[in-house]
Design a protein around this motif. Structure first.
Motif: not given
Length: 231
Positions: A163-165, A168-175, A205-211, A213-220
């Motif tokens: 969950e996003n605590s 920070v607002q998620d980027n549309p399409g990050a999901g 889009v690596t800096d897009w945010v989801y939850g 956290v950036t997508l780059a960190k989610w990928l790691d």
């Protein structure tokens, strides 16, 4: 009660090779064949681990057309039971057939209705039985988790998304990218994760945010999860 292996299987993405397609009203529709649904019920719950019972059937229509064919329709109500889960799912469907032989037309109409009712009942078991296909033909799991499981299945990697605590607002399409990562984790596919990384870099889009956290960190984290599961 579901075993850990059954639970994990039910939450996996739908294998694309199981999907059939047909055209209807100018649209391409994705669906599962009735034989495939039966085979997967056997795979997950075992031989004798489920049953399908027709609890109601009646003729909806019967007529002979100008081509001397019998147009027949039947409504069937079917109950799918899984004793190990102490659950039943009941659905109805109407099947039709147009054939020269009257008896064959009746037989085919009943079989079609039974097959469709079984598939509708099985959808209550989630993505592995076609639920995700209602999401524009998607194969990624649409359930994610169930709250009746207090702990994750034994040996399962840590969840990719929390969950996003951070506010920070998620980027549309990050999901969409997150769903691709989750599918690769379920399949243990490191190569596809690297391909996702290349596409993310190319599309910026690596800096897009989801939850939070950036997508780059989610990928790691996704790559680490695959490594943990295969260790």
């Amino acid at each position: 009660m579901l075993t850990n292996a059954q639970y994990e299987q039910l939450l996996k993405p739908l294998n694309g090779s199981r999907i059939a397609k047909r055209s209807q009203a100018g649209r391409s529709l994705s669906y599962l064949e009735a034989w495939d649904v039966k085979a997967h019920l056997i795979r997950i719950f075992g031989f004798g681990g489920w049953s399908a019972e027709v609890i109601g059937s009646h003729m909806a229509f019967e007529e002979k057309n100008e081509k001397a064919q019998w147009n027949v329709g039947y409504k069937v109500v079917l109950r799918l039971s899984i004793p190990s889960l102490n659950c039943t799912y009941t659905e109805a469907a109407v099947g039709s057939a147009s054939l020269p032989q009257r008896g064959e037309a009746h037989d085919m109409a009943v079989k079609t209705a039974e097959s469709d009712a079984l598939k509708r009942a099985a959808i209550n078991l989630g993505t592995q039985f076609g639920l995700s296909l209602y999401n524009d033909g998607a194969t990624a799991d649409v359930v994610g988790k169930t709250l009746d499981r207090d702990t994750p299945p034994e040996g399962a990697p840590a969840p990719l998304v929390t969950e996003n605590s951070g506010g920070v607002q998620d980027n549309p399409g990050a999901g969409v990218w997150i769903e691709e990562m989750k599918a690769s984790i379920s399949e243990g596919d490191t190569i596809n994760l690297l391909a996702i990384k290349q596409r993310m870099n190319a599309e910026g889009v690596t800096d897009w945010v989801y939850g939070g956290v950036t997508l780059a960190k989610w990928l790691d984290k996704a790559v680490a999860n695959v490594g943990k599961a295969s260790a």
